[in-house]
Design an enzyme around this catalytic site. Structure first.
Site, PDB file in Angstrom:
ATOM      1  N   CYS A   1      45.332 -18.322  -6.503  1.00 33.04           N
ATOM      2  CA  CYS A   1      45.044 -19.425  -7.416  1.00 33.04           C
ATOM      3  C   CYS A   1      44.143 -20.470  -6.795  1.00 33.04           C
ATOM      4  O   CYS A   1      43.232 -20.999  -7.459  1.00 33.04           O
ATOM      5  CB  CYS A   1      46.339 -20.044  -7.899  1.00 33.04           C
ATOM      6  SG  CYS A   1      47.410 -20.571  -6.569  1.00 33.04           S
TER       7      CYS A   1
ATOM      8  N   HIS B   1      51.141 -23.796  -6.989  1.00 33.37           N
ATOM      9  CA  HIS B   1      50.017 -23.323  -7.785  1.00 33.37           C
ATOM     10  C   HIS B   1      48.881 -24.347  -7.673  1.00 33.37           C
ATOM     11  O   HIS B   1      49.110 -25.497  -7.315  1.00 33.37           O
ATOM     12  CB  HIS B   1      50.466 -23.159  -9.240  1.00 33.37           C
ATOM     13  CG  HIS B   1      49.488 -22.409 -10.093  1.00 33.37           C
ATOM     14  ND1 HIS B   1      48.981 -21.185  -9.753  1.00 33.37           N
ATOM     15  CD2 HIS B   1      48.944 -22.718 -11.313  1.00 33.37           C
ATOM     16  CE1 HIS B   1      48.156 -20.775 -10.696  1.00 33.37           C
ATOM     17  NE2 HIS B   1      48.117 -21.695 -11.658  1.00 33.37           N
TER      18      HIS B   1
ATOM     19  N   ASP C   1      43.195 -23.645 -16.262  1.00 32.58           N
ATOM     20  CA  ASP C   1      43.751 -22.817 -15.189  1.00 32.58           C
ATOM     21  C   ASP C   1      43.019 -21.483 -15.142  1.00 32.58           C
ATOM     22  O   ASP C   1      43.299 -20.597 -15.950  1.00 32.58           O
ATOM     23  CB  ASP C   1      45.254 -22.587 -15.426  1.00 32.58           C
ATOM     24  CG  ASP C   1      45.895 -21.875 -14.250  1.00 32.58           C
ATOM     25  OD1 ASP C   1      45.169 -21.554 -13.285  1.00 32.58           O
ATOM     26  OD2 ASP C   1      47.114 -21.633 -14.299  1.00 32.58           O
TER      27      ASP C   1
END
Lengths: 302, 649
Positions: free
Chosen positions: B400, B444, B459
């Protein structure tokens, strides 16, 4: 049939005076299909008891005096060669009778003792590979002399275990012995005993014994009693055979009292006679110390 | 007598030990008084084997108590209490005649043993105190053990072995309140997200299975896609590593909107954060109201007033809309481009040219990640100086933080202010316990870009690995990678389950015990006052239930199930008489003896009773049992009046 059995009991009491308790216990043992070990001095009426029992119940009766040279064959019988017919035929020994009085059993050699005890347990004998059933009912009354141990082979505990009851007639009380002396016609009285109960009726009564009811609570009490003897150092443990014997004889006792169920009192009544010779083989029959200890130490919540 | 003397010696020794152990609580003259009293007791024990009269002890006690009371101010309340307690114990011993008088003394001694721990936590002294405990247990045994029982070392050893695991479990698992005088200890390494984000920092966090925080929602748990827990903003990029802007750590907090409820839908929740030694805490979207122990920064981040060194719980209320852009300066800050990563910058400019509208540009980036062969992996290849270039055009494999970092740079190149947000995404919802557990592994990183006056959330990982967002990290990873994440003991289902249970237990502890503060108390009382009636019913119900349980226990203790019913019935009615029954005697035999002693009517009654009793017990006769019950009920009073004379037997 029970009333007839009580007649038997009454007439036995007329022959053996002052011993109603022992007579009842002997009958109880007979009903429970057990064998009886009488431990008494000579002349206490052991033979009379056995004979009277056989007579009043219409059973065939034999008496064997055990000596140290008695052989198994003398007891169970043997195949004898008949020169006339040129073949073997079986000569039945005294064991082929319904009531067998084995007098002074501890005088015989262990081999002969074993032969008898095997017959008692199996209710059959094997001779030369042939198995022959013993008559039914088969009731052994063995006696042993507690005092004169010279030249005897005492029964080991494993063989004592084969006897359901061990009893002692003991001395009669004053009144009974007085009576005995006054009417010194013991033998004649014995012959006067008539058959009150035939073999079939006795068999039927014996078959009623297992049907006497024993409640779970009672069995628990019995087991507590038996268990108490185990894991102790001052006595031999009671085997499951012993607990079976206690229950069966208690049932027979209840039947004699004309009840259809066993009570705790029945168990307590028969317990010393069933247990004592198993708890301590060396004890004498008058002594019930260890079984009393067990009875005292087992709480009875019944 | 011997036993009694031994008990006395044990107690004397014990009280002397108390006197020494509690020395700090006594001034010299108090100690001397106690010593004198103990000596007196010793003397009376050894030389006369008597005790002082109660009167004398009372007078001494009153005098000493008054003296102690005068000394109260000097000694302080705690010390005074200890003095009084020891005084009571010593005086009791002084006046002791009968053993039964001494029963409560054992308990006072146990309490005094506990008190010793107030003054001493030293290990060696603890050994002495434990010895005192054993001495007291011995006296306890001497006092309460039935006659004829003897203490066998084998039995003691067995009892100790049995209790040892329990004792260990208590020691290890029993939750401990932090002592209030605790001095802040040396700095403990902080856990959680740090103030820099380089490719790899999150990968490390993901391998950490420990709890980050728990959340309770007022009105049900929101959908998983909404659970973006913001913790840090990374706005400075040096070409390889993202860093928090130093300006952010300043103390200009947004004023909490008091009273005014925003028009937007809000989400109320409570977060219980684990100790992290950091100030940064967690919040969803745009928090606007919080409990007093945390502050909301203008950027929408929540900060603790001081580094979180122990579990902290705070209340938040969030608007489900992006955070507002604060100033032009903030936008400029997020447009800065470091040197390097030329390819990425060119790509960004190219995208801008193709999609002048911001939403279209975002879609283009998302579809770029989706359509090109990009991989989501926990173990990406190492990247060089131009890390973003290498990731975007070479390795195409990342986590991520790689995607967020690349996207933010692309957006900046396209002239859109963008930053990387670090935090947590998702969490494990435990419906039974009603809380969401967020672990470190849920760490994250995603992107926020300025559009229409707000920091919109984007995202990129969701484009590459939608499972990561929709279900969990584990689903987004391959089996091998998952294997990497779990240590061997975590694969053991039993241990894992145990750990889960412990975590839940810990949760309840923190909510109900640690988190139970003044506010909760006040709330509770208010609720009690409001719902008094409902509570009354509840209380009545609980009381009845407790009484039932006690009654049941008592009943079960009383009536041993081993006794048959008929026996129980009879023995209940004839309990007074049955004291005379020898334990081994059958009840019916005893009753027959009893019947012998009675006159006609009672004798008949007893004989009838025996008959039905024997039938019920030995013949399992139900009719006889009910007859027995009937007889007992009918003649209860007659039976109770019967008298058994032991002489007649």
């Amino acid at each position: 049939m029970l009333t007839q059995l009580h007649h038997v009991e009454q007439s036995l009491n007329q022959v053996i005076l002052g011993k109603p308790r022992q007579i009842r216990l002997a009958l109880c043992c007979l009903l429970a299909e057990g064998h009886l070990l009488l431990e008494d001095l000579p002349g206490m009426g052991k033979t009379t008891l056995a004979h009277a029992l056989a007579n009043s119940l219409g059973l065939s009766y034999r008496r064997v005096q055990f000596t140290n040279d008695l052989l198994p064959g003398d007891l169970v019988g043997m195949n004898i060669y008949d020169t006339r017919s040129q073949q073997f035929h079986f000569q039945a020994g005294p064991v082929f009778s319904q009531v067998l009085l084995a007098d002074e059993i501890n005088r015989a050699s262990p081999k002969t003792q074993s032969a008898l005890l095997e017959a008692m347990e199996e209710k059959q004998v094997s001779i030369d590979g042939e198995t022959r059933p013993l008559p039914k009912p088969f009731f052994v009354i063995a006696t042993q002399n507690p005092l004169f141990h010279a030249g005897t082979s005492p029964l080991p505990e494993s063989q004592l275990d084969r006897f359901m009851f061990r009893l002692s007639l003991g001395f009669p009380d004053h009144q009974a012995e007085h009576q005995l002396l006054k009417h010194d016609n013991n033998q004649s009285r014995l012959t006067l005993l008539t058959e009150q109960l035939n073999t079939e009726q006795l068999r039927a009564l014996q078959q009623q014994v297992p049907q006497v009811h024993a409640s779970d609570a009672l069995l628990d009490y019995l087991l507590a009693l038996v268990n108490n003897s185990r894991h102790r150092s001052d006595m031999l443990p009671l085997s499951p055979r012993a607990s079976k014997a206690i229950l069966r004889s208690a049932k027979a006792f209840a039947l004699l009292e004309e009840r259809s169920y066993v009570s705790a009192a029945d168990v307590q009544q028969v317990f010393p006679y069933v247990a004592e010779h198993r708890l301590d083989p060396a004890s004498s029959a008058q002594d019930s110390r260890l079984s009393q200890v067990l009875l005292q130490q087992t709480p009875c919540q019944l | 007598m011997l036993k009694q003397k031994r008990l006395m010696v044990v107690w004397l020794g014990l009280q002397l030990a108390f006197l020494l152990l509690l020395q700090e609580a006594f001034t010299l003259w108090v100690s001397l008084i106690f010593a004198a009293l103990l000596l007196t007791r010793f003397a009376t024990l050894v030389y006369a084997n008597t005790s002082l009269s109660l009167k004398a002890v009372n007078v001494i006690g009153a005098c000493v108590a008054v003296a102690l009371l005068f000394n109260l101010k000097q000694a302080g309340v705690l010390n005074f209490m200890l003095q009084i307690l020891l005084l009571a114990a010593v005086l009791r011993l002084l006046a002791l005649r009968q053993l039964f008088e001494a029963r409560q003394l054992v308990w006072v001694h146990y309490f005094l043993i506990g008190c010793c721990f107030i003054l001493h936590q030293n290990m060696l002294v603890a050994l002495v105190i434990i010895t005192a405990l054993f001495a007291n247990m011995y006296s306890h045994y001497l006092l309460f053990a039935p006659a004829g029982s003897n203490l066998k070392p084998a039995n003691i050893a067995r009892a100790t072995l049995i209790i040892l695991p329990l004792w260990l479990a208590m020691f290890l698992l029993f939750p401990r309140l932090p002592p209030f005088w605790q001095i802040p200890t040396a700095k403990v390494a902080s856990t959680g997200l740090s103030d820099t984000l380089d490719p790899g920092s999150i990968e490390q966090l993901v391998q950490d299975d420990s709890l980050a925080f728990r959340v309770e929602f007022e009105n049900g748990v929101p959908e998983r896609q909404l659970l973006y827990w913001r913790a840090r903003l990374y706005e400075d990029f040096d070409g390889r590593r993202w860093q928090e802007n130093p300006l952010r750590s300043g103390s200009n907090y947004r004023n909490v909107h008091q009273g005014a409820t925003p028009a937007e839908a809000t989400l109320d929740y409570r977060i219980i954060a684990e100790a992290s030694q950091q100030r940064s805490l967690f919040a969803l979207a745009n928090p606007w109201q919080s409990s007093a122990n945390v502050n909301i920064a203008p950027s929408g981040l929540v900060l603790a007033t001081k580094p979180v060194s122990q579990r902290t719980s705070y209340q938040l209320s969030s608007q489900l809309q992006p955070v507002a852009v604060l100033s032009e300066q903030e936008q400029q800050l997020n447009l800065r481009l470091p040197a390097g990563n030329e390819q990425t910058l060119a790509f960004g400019r190219q995208l801008k040219a193709q999609h002048p509208q911001v939403p279209a540009l975002i879609d283009a980036i998302a579809s770029h990640f989706r359509q090109q062969p990009y991989f989501y992996s926990l173990t990406p290849p190492l990247l060089g100086a131009n890390s973003v270039d290498q990731f975007l055009f070479d390795s195409r494999t990342g986590f991520c933080s790689h995607y967020a970092s690349a996207t933010a740079l692309l957006l900046r190149a396209a002239g859109i202010p963008a930053r990387v947000v670090g935090g947590y995404q998702g969490g494990d919802w435990h419906p039974e316990q009603g809380y969401l557990a967020v672990r470190q592994r849920e760490a994250h990183a995603w992107v926020e870009y300025a559009d229409q006056g707000r920091w919109q959330q984007f995202d990129p990982t969701a484009a590459v690995a939608p499972q990561r967002i929709l279900s969990s990290l584990d689903d987004a990873l391959s089996a091998e990678q998952r294997q990497l994440l779990t240590s061997p003991w975590q694969r053991n289902a039993l241990l894992n389950n145990l750990r889960q249970q412990l975590m839940h237990l810990d949760y309840y502890w923190s909510v109900w015990v640690l988190g139970f503060n003044d506010d909760n108390q006040r709330d509770l009382w208010q609720q009690v006052r409001q719902n008094l009636q409902r509570f009354a019913y509840g209380l009545a119900f609980i009381t009845v239930l407790a009484l039932l349980v006690v009654a049941l226990l008592w009943w079960r203790r009383r009536e041993r199930p081993t006794q048959p019913q008929a026996y129980r019935l009879l023995s209940k009615t004839l309990s007074a008489m049955l004291r005379h029954k020898p334990a081994h005697q059958p009840l019916s035999a005893f009753l027959r003896m009893l019947a012998e002693q009675q006159q006609n009517e009672q004798r008949q009654l007893l004989l009838a009773l025996i008959t039905s009793y024997e039938l019920a017990l030995f013949n399992d006769d139900a009719a006889a049992l009910s007859a027995l019950k009937q007889q007992l009920k009918q003649h209860r009073n007659t039976l109770r009046r019967l008298h058994f004379s032991a002489q007649n037997t």
